[in-house]
Design a protein around this motif. Structure first.
Motif, PDB file in Angstrom:
ATOM      1  N   ASP A  10      12.313 -17.788 -63.130  1.00  0.00           N
ATOM      2  CA  ASP A  10      13.345 -16.766 -63.280  1.00  0.00           C
ATOM      3  C   ASP A  10      14.406 -17.166 -64.295  1.00  0.00           C
ATOM      4  OD1 ASP A  10      14.861 -18.674 -61.966  1.00  0.00           O
ATOM      5  OD2 ASP A  10      15.185 -17.472 -60.165  1.00  0.00           O
ATOM      6  N   GLY A  11      14.174 -18.253 -65.007  1.00  0.00           N
ATOM      7  CA  GLY A  11      15.131 -18.700 -66.010  1.00  0.00           C
ATOM      8  C   GLY A  11      16.201 -19.638 -65.475  1.00  0.00           C
ATOM      9  N   SER A  12      16.219 -19.879 -64.174  1.00  0.00           N
ATOM     10  CA  SER A  12      17.219 -20.782 -63.590  1.00  0.00           C
ATOM     11  C   SER A  12      16.836 -22.232 -63.851  1.00  0.00           C
ATOM     12  CB  SER A  12      17.328 -20.545 -62.079  1.00  0.00           C
ATOM     13  OG  SER A  12      16.135 -20.962 -61.427  1.00  0.00           O
ATOM     14  N   ASP A  13      17.799 -23.124 -63.701  1.00  0.00           N
ATOM     15  CA  ASP A  13      17.526 -24.555 -63.858  1.00  0.00           C
ATOM     16  C   ASP A  13      16.474 -25.023 -62.856  1.00  0.00           C
ATOM     17  OD1 ASP A  13      19.362 -24.733 -65.915  1.00  0.00           O
ATOM     18  OD2 ASP A  13      20.970 -25.526 -64.656  1.00  0.00           O
ATOM     19  N   ASN A  14      16.557 -24.525 -61.619  1.00  0.00           N
ATOM     20  CA  ASN A  14      15.580 -24.935 -60.609  1.00  0.00           C
ATOM     21  C   ASN A  14      14.169 -24.473 -60.951  1.00  0.00           C
ATOM     22  OD1 ASN A  14      17.202 -26.430 -58.778  1.00  0.00           O
ATOM     23  ND2 ASN A  14      18.046 -24.529 -57.989  1.00  0.00           N
ATOM     24  N   SER A  15      14.038 -23.276 -61.500  1.00  0.00           N
ATOM     25  CA  SER A  15      12.687 -22.838 -61.867  1.00  0.00           C
ATOM     26  C   SER A  15      12.172 -23.619 -63.072  1.00  0.00           C
ATOM     27  CB  SER A  15      12.620 -21.326 -62.102  1.00  0.00           C
ATOM     28  OG  SER A  15      13.139 -20.942 -63.343  1.00  0.00           O
ATOM     29  N   ASN A  16      13.071 -24.028 -63.968  1.00  0.00           N
ATOM     30  CA  ASN A  16      12.651 -24.886 -65.080  1.00  0.00           C
ATOM     31  C   ASN A  16      12.180 -26.245 -64.572  1.00  0.00           C
ATOM     32  OD1 ASN A  16      13.235 -22.881 -66.947  1.00  0.00           O
ATOM     33  ND2 ASN A  16      15.317 -23.617 -67.266  1.00  0.00           N
ATOM     34  N   ASP A  17      12.871 -26.789 -63.562  1.00  0.00           N
ATOM     35  CA  ASP A  17      12.424 -28.039 -62.941  1.00  0.00           C
ATOM     36  C   ASP A  17      11.068 -27.852 -62.263  1.00  0.00           C
ATOM     37  OD1 ASP A  17      14.811 -29.177 -63.794  1.00  0.00           O
ATOM     38  OD2 ASP A  17      15.778 -29.047 -61.821  1.00  0.00           O
ATOM     39  N   ILE A 116       7.781 -23.566 -56.757  1.00  0.00           N
ATOM     40  CA  ILE A 116       8.940 -22.685 -56.832  1.00  0.00           C
ATOM     41  C   ILE A 116      10.215 -23.522 -56.796  1.00  0.00           C
ATOM     42  CG2 ILE A 116       8.958 -22.370 -54.309  1.00  0.00           C
ATOM     43  CD1 ILE A 116       9.797 -19.424 -54.806  1.00  0.00           C
ATOM     44  N   GLY A 117      11.236 -23.058 -57.490  1.00  0.00           N
ATOM     45  CA  GLY A 117      12.535 -23.725 -57.441  1.00  0.00           C
ATOM     46  C   GLY A 117      13.222 -23.473 -56.115  1.00  0.00           C
ATOM     47  N   LYS A 118      14.107 -24.387 -55.719  1.00  0.00           N
ATOM     48  CA  LYS A 118      14.761 -24.243 -54.412  1.00  0.00           C
ATOM     49  C   LYS A 118      15.694 -23.047 -54.356  1.00  0.00           C
ATOM     50  CE  LYS A 118      18.713 -27.290 -55.058  1.00  0.00           C
ATOM     51  NZ  LYS A 118      19.456 -28.396 -54.517  1.00  0.00           N
ATOM     52  N   SER A 119      16.211 -22.634 -55.480  1.00  0.00           N
ATOM     53  CA  SER A 119      17.014 -21.409 -55.545  1.00  0.00           C
ATOM     54  C   SER A 119      16.951 -20.902 -56.974  1.00  0.00           C
ATOM     55  CB  SER A 119      18.457 -21.649 -55.110  1.00  0.00           C
ATOM     56  OG  SER A 119      19.093 -22.553 -55.985  1.00  0.00           O
ATOM     57  N   GLY A 120      17.201 -19.600 -57.099  1.00  0.00           N
ATOM     58  CA  GLY A 120      17.074 -18.994 -58.419  1.00  0.00           C
ATOM     59  C   GLY A 120      18.377 -18.439 -58.937  1.00  0.00           C
ATOM     60  N   THR A 121      18.272 -17.385 -59.739  1.00  0.00           N
ATOM     61  CA  THR A 121      19.430 -16.835 -60.430  1.00  0.00           C
ATOM     62  C   THR A 121      20.134 -15.738 -59.657  1.00  0.00           C
ATOM     63  OG1 THR A 121      18.038 -15.229 -61.567  1.00  0.00           O
ATOM     64  CG2 THR A 121      18.474 -17.313 -62.703  1.00  0.00           C
ATOM     65  N   ASP A 122      19.539 -15.205 -58.612  1.00  0.00           N
ATOM     66  CA  ASP A 122      20.062 -14.016 -57.952  1.00  0.00           C
ATOM     67  C   ASP A 122      20.867 -14.362 -56.704  1.00  0.00           C
ATOM     68  OD1 ASP A 122      20.613 -11.454 -57.230  1.00  0.00           O
ATOM     69  OD2 ASP A 122      18.525 -10.819 -57.003  1.00  0.00           O
ATOM     70  N   ALA A 123      22.097 -14.843 -56.886  1.00  0.00           N
ATOM     71  CA  ALA A 123      22.940 -15.281 -55.771  1.00  0.00           C
ATOM     72  C   ALA A 123      23.322 -14.134 -54.847  1.00  0.00           C
ATOM     73  CB  ALA A 123      24.201 -15.962 -56.305  1.00  0.00           C
ATOM     74  N   VAL A 124      23.564 -12.953 -55.388  1.00  0.00           N
ATOM     75  CA  VAL A 124      23.944 -11.810 -54.552  1.00  0.00           C
ATOM     76  C   VAL A 124      22.809 -11.460 -53.600  1.00  0.00           C
ATOM     77  CG1 VAL A 124      24.533  -9.362 -54.572  1.00  0.00           C
ATOM     78  CG2 VAL A 124      25.567 -10.903 -56.240  1.00  0.00           C
ATOM     79  N   SER A 125      21.605 -11.370 -54.123  1.00  0.00           N
ATOM     80  CA  SER A 125      20.456 -11.065 -53.274  1.00  0.00           C
ATOM     81  C   SER A 125      20.259 -12.140 -52.218  1.00  0.00           C
ATOM     82  CB  SER A 125      19.196 -10.934 -54.147  1.00  0.00           C
ATOM     83  OG  SER A 125      18.082 -10.712 -53.333  1.00  0.00           O
ATOM     84  N   ARG A 126      20.455 -13.388 -52.601  1.00  0.00           N
ATOM     85  CA  ARG A 126      20.279 -14.500 -51.661  1.00  0.00           C
ATOM     86  C   ARG A 126      21.248 -14.364 -50.493  1.00  0.00           C
ATOM     87  NH1 ARG A 126      20.302 -18.269 -55.130  1.00  0.00           N
ATOM     88  NH2 ARG A 126      22.490 -18.791 -55.085  1.00  0.00           N
ATOM     89  N   VAL A 127      22.505 -14.002 -50.771  1.00  0.00           N
ATOM     90  CA  VAL A 127      23.507 -13.864 -49.723  1.00  0.00           C
ATOM     91  C   VAL A 127      23.188 -12.668 -48.827  1.00  0.00           C
ATOM     92  CG1 VAL A 127      25.931 -13.315 -49.288  1.00  0.00           C
ATOM     93  CG2 VAL A 127      25.324 -15.029 -50.995  1.00  0.00           C
ATOM     94  N   LEU A 128      22.822 -11.547 -49.429  1.00  0.00           N
ATOM     95  CA  LEU A 128      22.603 -10.330 -48.660  1.00  0.00           C
ATOM     96  C   LEU A 128      21.242 -10.280 -47.967  1.00  0.00           C
ATOM     97  CD1 LEU A 128      24.074  -7.706 -51.143  1.00  0.00           C
ATOM     98  CD2 LEU A 128      25.153  -8.662 -49.100  1.00  0.00           C
ATOM     99  N   LEU A 129      20.225 -10.777 -48.605  1.00  0.00           N
ATOM    100  CA  LEU A 129      18.864 -10.588 -48.112  1.00  0.00           C
ATOM    101  C   LEU A 129      18.164 -11.869 -47.703  1.00  0.00           C
ATOM    102  CD1 LEU A 129      17.773  -8.080 -50.898  1.00  0.00           C
ATOM    103  CD2 LEU A 129      18.578  -7.523 -48.601  1.00  0.00           C
ATOM    104  N   GLY A 130      18.716 -13.006 -48.046  1.00  0.00           N
ATOM    105  CA  GLY A 130      18.075 -14.276 -47.713  1.00  0.00           C
ATOM    106  C   GLY A 130      17.359 -14.858 -48.910  1.00  0.00           C
ATOM    107  N   SER A 131      17.175 -16.135 -48.885  1.00  0.00           N
ATOM    108  CA  SER A 131      16.576 -16.863 -49.987  1.00  0.00           C
ATOM    109  C   SER A 131      15.105 -16.500 -50.182  1.00  0.00           C
ATOM    110  CB  SER A 131      16.702 -18.361 -49.703  1.00  0.00           C
ATOM    111  OG  SER A 131      15.846 -19.102 -50.528  1.00  0.00           O
ATOM    112  N   THR A 132      14.748 -16.255 -51.428  1.00  0.00           N
ATOM    113  CA  THR A 132      13.346 -16.021 -51.770  1.00  0.00           C
ATOM    114  C   THR A 132      12.514 -17.239 -51.395  1.00  0.00           C
ATOM    115  OG1 THR A 132      13.901 -14.496 -53.554  1.00  0.00           O
ATOM    116  CG2 THR A 132      11.762 -15.609 -53.700  1.00  0.00           C
ATOM    117  N   THR A 133      13.009 -18.418 -51.724  1.00  0.00           N
ATOM    118  CA  THR A 133      12.260 -19.640 -51.441  1.00  0.00           C
ATOM    119  C   THR A 133      12.035 -19.821 -49.947  1.00  0.00           C
ATOM    120  OG1 THR A 133      13.130 -20.650 -53.445  1.00  0.00           O
ATOM    121  CG2 THR A 133      12.217 -22.137 -51.788  1.00  0.00           C
ATOM    122  N   ALA A 134      13.062 -19.604 -49.138  1.00  0.00           N
ATOM    123  CA  ALA A 134      12.912 -19.746 -47.686  1.00  0.00           C
ATOM    124  C   ALA A 134      11.871 -18.765 -47.160  1.00  0.00           C
ATOM    125  CB  ALA A 134      14.252 -19.538 -46.989  1.00  0.00           C
ATOM    126  N   TYR A 135      11.894 -17.540 -47.648  1.00  0.00           N
ATOM    127  CA  TYR A 135      10.916 -16.533 -47.232  1.00  0.00           C
ATOM    128  C   TYR A 135       9.497 -16.969 -47.613  1.00  0.00           C
ATOM    129  CZ  TYR A 135       8.535 -12.039 -46.808  1.00  0.00           C
ATOM    130  OH  TYR A 135       7.660 -11.040 -46.470  1.00  0.00           O
TER     131      TYR A 135
END
Length: 148
Positions: A10-17, A116-135
């Motif tokens: 998703d272009g985040s540092d974690n996804s690059n890692d 998958i990276g531990k977290s991505g670029t979409d902080a708003v979605s993570r707060v409202l809907l939960g982490s993509t990675t956790a799901y």
């Protein structure tokens, strides 16, 4: 051990890692590597024809903006893979990222490792809907490597 690996970007540092780790695993296992970027439909679903933040107008075609960003992310990742001697397939998907990843890439398409990276670029979605990675970790039908 792993023959078909997919990494979500998703272009985040974690996804690059995650990409760096996926390339290493692919090289070690002589595996096929697929790079996926997902255009998040929840980011553009409610967009109207005139949207502003403060006094700055936002693009009215957020889907196209996201598709272009996804393509740039994949192009950069593909260039990195090439520099490492790894050939890849790339794919842009549309939908809710966590569902697309689980339904398409851990169930239907036969990948034996998802990176998958531990977290991505979409902080708003993570707060409202939960982490993509956790799901993904909770619902995947394949091995998941979380990098971050």
């Amino acid at each position: 051990m792993f023959k078909n690996i997919v990494v979500t970007l998703d272009g985040s540092d974690n996804s690059n890692d995650a990409l760096v780790q996926a390339v290493d695993v692919a090289k070690t296992n002589n595996a096929n590597l697929t790079l996926v970027s997902i255009v998040n439909e929840t980011s553009y679903y409610y967009m109207g024809s005139t949207v502003t933040v403060g006094t700055t107008p936002l693009p009215t075609d957020m889907k196209e903006v996201q598709r272009n960003a996804a393509q740039k992310t994949l192009d950069a990742a593909e260039a990195y893979c090439s520099s490492q001697g790894v050939s890849v397939k790339t794919q842009i998907e549309e939908g809710i990222p966590k569902r697309v990843i689980v339904d398409s890439y851990t169930r239907e398409k036969g990948y034996d490792l998802l990176v998958i990276g531990k977290s991505g670029t979409d902080a708003v979605s993570r707060v409202l809907l939960g982490s993509t990675t956790a799901y993904v970790v909770r619902n995947a039908d394949t091995t998941v490597m979380v990098v971050g």
